[in-house]
Design a protein around this motif. Structure first.
Motif, PDB file in Angstrom:
ATOM      1  N   LEU A   1      -5.114   3.114  -6.554  1.00  0.00           N
ATOM      2  CA  LEU A   1      -5.748   3.306  -5.250  1.00  0.00           C
ATOM      3  C   LEU A   1      -6.636   2.125  -4.857  1.00  0.00           C
ATOM      4  CD1 LEU A   1      -6.373   7.121  -5.532  1.00  0.00           C
ATOM      5  CD2 LEU A   1      -4.895   5.971  -3.854  1.00  0.00           C
TER       6      LEU A   1
ATOM      7  N   SER B   1       1.697  12.627  -2.011  1.00  0.00           N
ATOM      8  CA  SER B   1       1.487  11.190  -2.128  1.00  0.00           C
ATOM      9  C   SER B   1       2.802  10.432  -1.976  1.00  0.00           C
ATOM     10  CB  SER B   1       0.833  10.862  -3.475  1.00  0.00           C
ATOM     11  OG  SER B   1       0.655   9.475  -3.613  1.00  0.00           O
TER      12      SER B   1
ATOM     13  N   LEU C   1      -9.555   7.054  -3.298  1.00  0.00           N
ATOM     14  CA  LEU C   1     -10.164   6.180  -4.307  1.00  0.00           C
ATOM     15  C   LEU C   1     -11.545   6.693  -4.701  1.00  0.00           C
ATOM     16  CD1 LEU C   1     -10.300   3.650  -6.064  1.00  0.00           C
ATOM     17  CD2 LEU C   1     -11.029   2.380  -4.021  1.00  0.00           C
TER      18      LEU C   1
ATOM     19  N   GLY D   1       0.817  -1.215   0.000  1.00  0.00           N
ATOM     20  CA  GLY D   1       0.000   0.000   0.000  1.00  0.00           C
ATOM     21  C   GLY D   1       0.847   1.261   0.000  1.00  0.00           C
TER      22      GLY D   1
ATOM     23  N   SER E   1      -6.628   6.145   1.824  1.00  0.00           N
ATOM     24  CA  SER E   1      -6.632   5.471   0.532  1.00  0.00           C
ATOM     25  C   SER E   1      -8.050   5.337  -0.020  1.00  0.00           C
ATOM     26  CB  SER E   1      -5.975   4.092   0.677  1.00  0.00           C
ATOM     27  OG  SER E   1      -5.827   3.479  -0.575  1.00  0.00           O
TER      28      SER E   1
ATOM     29  N   PHE F   1       1.304   4.362  -2.925  1.00  0.00           N
ATOM     30  CA  PHE F   1       1.268   5.824  -2.795  1.00  0.00           C
ATOM     31  C   PHE F   1       2.476   6.452  -3.492  1.00  0.00           C
ATOM     32  CE2 PHE F   1      -1.404   6.395   1.367  1.00  0.00           C
ATOM     33  CZ  PHE F   1      -2.543   6.025   0.674  1.00  0.00           C
TER      34      PHE F   1
ATOM     35  N   THR G   1      -3.957  -0.123  -3.385  1.00  0.00           N
ATOM     36  CA  THR G   1      -3.504   0.341  -2.070  1.00  0.00           C
ATOM     37  C   THR G   1      -4.582   0.104  -1.021  1.00  0.00           C
ATOM     38  OG1 THR G   1      -4.220   2.640  -2.406  1.00  0.00           O
ATOM     39  CG2 THR G   1      -1.961   2.100  -3.033  1.00  0.00           C
ATOM     40  N   SER G   2      -5.829   0.368  -1.359  1.00  0.00           N
ATOM     41  CA  SER G   2      -6.911   0.166  -0.396  1.00  0.00           C
ATOM     42  C   SER G   2      -7.044  -1.301  -0.018  1.00  0.00           C
ATOM     43  CB  SER G   2      -8.240   0.682  -0.967  1.00  0.00           C
ATOM     44  OG  SER G   2      -8.182   2.072  -1.176  1.00  0.00           O
TER      45      SER G   2
END
Length: 167
Positions: A136, A85, A121, A22, A117, A26, A139-140
């Motif tokens: 994203l 970011s 998103l 994650g 995140s 970023f 990452t989420s």
């Protein structure tokens, strides 16, 4: 005949590895945005892009005594958000290196990264093209998986002490 069923606890897996994914997402998001901005700025603009740039240059507003064009604000916010970011991802990686317990246990650190995140998103789904939506989403999912694998911090301990795991 009797059959004994012995249940083995399933291994939760490491919560640090997905959190690292994650954080790297970023960094990738911000770096990719900056690279794309440089490439776009050095390319020959289409007539539509020139028209849009002209319209944004001609549209100004004053805020707190400073006058800026819409193009200035657009470019400034774009670059600043990309740098933030990257910085956020690098700070997460530094924290993981020095205090992995922040994500081995469910702490505010992990929940904050997931909330940031998911919020980014949602904005991306509504307003941006597919690349940030894809990054994203990854990452989420990575932050959520990390939280799922993490253990719940115990609330015990001696009075005046923080629960294990910090935040």
């Amino acid at each position: 005949m009797t059959t004994a069923v012995t249940s083995r606890p399933r291994s939760r897996g490491d919560s640090v590895r997905p959190f690292t994914v994650g954080a790297l997402g970023f960094v990738l998001l911000g770096t990719g945005h900056l690279i794309l901005s440089v490439v776009a700025a050095s390319a020959t603009p289409t007539q539509e892009q020139r028209d849009a740039d002209t319209a944004m240059r001609e549209s100004t507003f004053a805020l707190m005594g400073l006058e800026r064009t819409v193009l200035d604000v657009f470019n400034g916010m774009s670059i600043a958000m990309a740098l933030l970011s990257v910085t956020c991802g690098l700070l997460i990686l530094a924290a993981l290196r020095h205090a992995p317990a922040l994500v081995r246990r469910r702490t505010a650190f992990g929940w904050t990264a997931l909330a940031a995140s998911l919020t980014a998103l949602a904005v991306s789904v509504l307003l941006l093209p597919p690349p940030p939506v894809v990054v994203l989403t990854v990452t989420s999912c990575a932050f959520a998986l990390s939280l799922r694998r993490a253990t719940t911090p115990s609330l015990g301990g001696t009075p005046g002490q923080s629960p294990p795991g910090g935040l």
